[in-house]
Design an enzyme around this catalytic site. Sequence first.
Site, PDB file in Angstrom:
ATOM      1  N   GLU A  39      -1.274 -48.984   8.445  1.00 25.65           N
ATOM      2  CA  GLU A  39       0.069 -48.164   7.741  1.00 25.65           C
ATOM      3  C   GLU A  39      -0.358 -46.655   7.863  1.00 25.65           C
ATOM      4  O   GLU A  39      -1.480 -46.116   7.570  1.00 25.65           O
ATOM      5  CB  GLU A  39       0.054 -48.728   6.314  1.00 25.65           C
ATOM      6  CG  GLU A  39       0.896 -48.091   5.136  1.00 25.65           C
ATOM      7  CD  GLU A  39       0.563 -48.563   3.919  1.00 25.65           C
ATOM      8  OE1 GLU A  39      -0.384 -48.769   3.530  1.00 25.65           O
ATOM      9  OE2 GLU A  39       1.913 -48.588   3.020  1.00 25.65           O
ATOM     10  N   ASN A  51       8.793 -46.281   4.536  1.00 26.78           N
ATOM     11  CA  ASN A  51       7.424 -46.550   4.875  1.00 26.78           C
ATOM     12  C   ASN A  51       7.667 -47.433   6.080  1.00 26.78           C
ATOM     13  O   ASN A  51       7.786 -48.878   5.941  1.00 26.78           O
ATOM     14  CB  ASN A  51       6.433 -47.046   3.734  1.00 26.78           C
ATOM     15  CG  ASN A  51       5.303 -47.222   4.240  1.00 26.78           C
ATOM     16  OD1 ASN A  51       4.781 -47.274   5.360  1.00 26.78           O
ATOM     17  ND2 ASN A  51       4.354 -47.215   3.200  1.00 26.78           N
ATOM     18  N   LYS A  65       8.907 -51.036   5.031  1.00 28.60           N
ATOM     19  CA  LYS A  65       8.316 -51.937   4.103  1.00 28.60           C
ATOM     20  C   LYS A  65       9.212 -52.079   2.625  1.00 28.60           C
ATOM     21  O   LYS A  65       9.874 -51.379   2.240  1.00 28.60           O
ATOM     22  CB  LYS A  65       7.120 -51.064   3.558  1.00 28.60           C
ATOM     23  CG  LYS A  65       6.236 -51.361   2.672  1.00 28.60           C
ATOM     24  CD  LYS A  65       4.910 -50.555   1.970  1.00 28.60           C
ATOM     25  CE  LYS A  65       4.044 -51.196   1.225  1.00 28.60           C
ATOM     26  NZ  LYS A  65       2.997 -50.023   1.144  1.00 28.60           N
ATOM     27  N   GLU A 108       4.457 -44.256  -3.822  1.00 29.20           N
ATOM     28  CA  GLU A 108       5.327 -44.712  -3.106  1.00 29.20           C
ATOM     29  C   GLU A 108       6.648 -44.884  -3.417  1.00 29.20           C
ATOM     30  O   GLU A 108       7.761 -44.633  -2.634  1.00 29.20           O
ATOM     31  CB  GLU A 108       4.687 -46.253  -2.526  1.00 29.20           C
ATOM     32  CG  GLU A 108       3.632 -46.286  -1.661  1.00 29.20           C
ATOM     33  CD  GLU A 108       3.039 -47.307  -0.654  1.00 29.20           C
ATOM     34  OE1 GLU A 108       4.098 -47.809   0.032  1.00 29.20           O
ATOM     35  OE2 GLU A 108       2.006 -47.907  -1.003  1.00 29.20           O
ATOM     36  N   CYS A 158       1.048 -53.740   4.300  1.00 28.69           N
ATOM     37  CA  CYS A 158       0.141 -53.517   3.099  1.00 28.69           C
ATOM     38  C   CYS A 158       0.544 -54.486   2.013  1.00 28.69           C
ATOM     39  O   CYS A 158       0.318 -55.664   2.193  1.00 28.69           O
ATOM     40  CB  CYS A 158      -0.081 -51.950   2.666  1.00 28.69           C
ATOM     41  SG  CYS A 158      -1.271 -51.850   1.644  1.00 28.69           S
ATOM     42  N   ASN A 209      -3.634 -49.591   3.448  1.00 25.82           N
ATOM     43  CA  ASN A 209      -4.393 -48.723   2.973  1.00 25.82           C
ATOM     44  C   ASN A 209      -4.387 -49.058   1.556  1.00 25.82           C
ATOM     45  O   ASN A 209      -3.783 -49.029   0.604  1.00 25.82           O
ATOM     46  CB  ASN A 209      -3.593 -47.172   2.859  1.00 25.82           C
ATOM     47  CG  ASN A 209      -3.517 -46.362   4.153  1.00 25.82           C
ATOM     48  OD1 ASN A 209      -4.253 -45.697   4.663  1.00 25.82           O
ATOM     49  ND2 ASN A 209      -2.230 -46.539   4.847  1.00 25.82           N
TER      50      ASN A 209
END
Length: 326
Positions: free
Chosen positions: A49, A108, A125, A144, A175, A200
Amino acid sequence: MPMSRILTVAAAQLGPIQAAEPRTSAVARMVRLMERAHRRGVELVVFPELALTTFFPRHYHEDIAEADLWFEPSMPSIETAPLFDAARRFGIGFHLGYAERAGTRRFNTAILVAPSGEIVLKYRKVHLPGHAEFDPARRVQHLEKRYFEVGDLGFPVIEAPMGTLDGINMGMMICNDRRWPEAWRVLGLQSVELVMLGYNTPTTNQDAATQAGAAFEAPHLRVFHSHLSVQAGAYQNATFAVATAKTGIEDGCELFGHSIIVNPQGEIVAQATGRGDELITADCDLDQCRLGRTSIFDFARHRRPEAYERIIDQVGAISPPRFIPR
Ligand code: CDV
């Protein structure tokens, strides 16, 4: 006896990318991993990611536009072109996570790129962890929800040629998505055979660290929960999974790494052990997906969606009715 359908895959784990490291340097590291992968006969490489920069959601920018330096307004770009050139040179596909800016929208994102350099599939994402505003209680921010919109592409799967195989059903998540069985099942319902995901994940649970009297979550349990999620998702949906991390101390925050490749029985077939750039590989016989999907997880025969209404209709948990003894 039919021929096996074998794809040789790699998880290309990356050591830390510090905030000051330019994209050209991160890309050069990835191209070196692709070259090593090629020498080992790998046909598809999975990068983590947000693989082009540090995990920047740990940094606060009051003005979101100031964070644009972390985003890619185009893909490929001058800086990322060497990855696409390497794919063509070595004849291997790759999966790349990066921060995407599409006009004024930010996601993302992960892409799957064919050995021809063509983008085959894009995913944005869905399950964004963290918070949208600066949190003074946290040692490390996780912003995020500030920098990204919730992905608008669902969980797509595509059948595409890869390696020597004519067609493989490939899907992606990113993730935190791996912790959500719903994400896996949506991929499973599209007969996915290979799930690629980058992550991550810090060694310390910052949310627990900031809650008064919070329970302690030991670092080994952080790795356990990550593996548990990927292994369960792969098993319950009869698919291979490649889960690739960044690792080591990045901008003072430790990421636990432990990238894995998992088979449709939920077994780990390869695992990274280091704290730097590292390649792990596995020969995946995609026909191994058949057993699960024609027996225990034959969805057409055994699923009971009429009993799953809450999964769609409800977001948060409600309290159950209370049993009152007579
Ligand atoms: N990048 C992530 O999505 N990380 C989350 C952390 C914050 C828990 C994860 O699920 O690994």
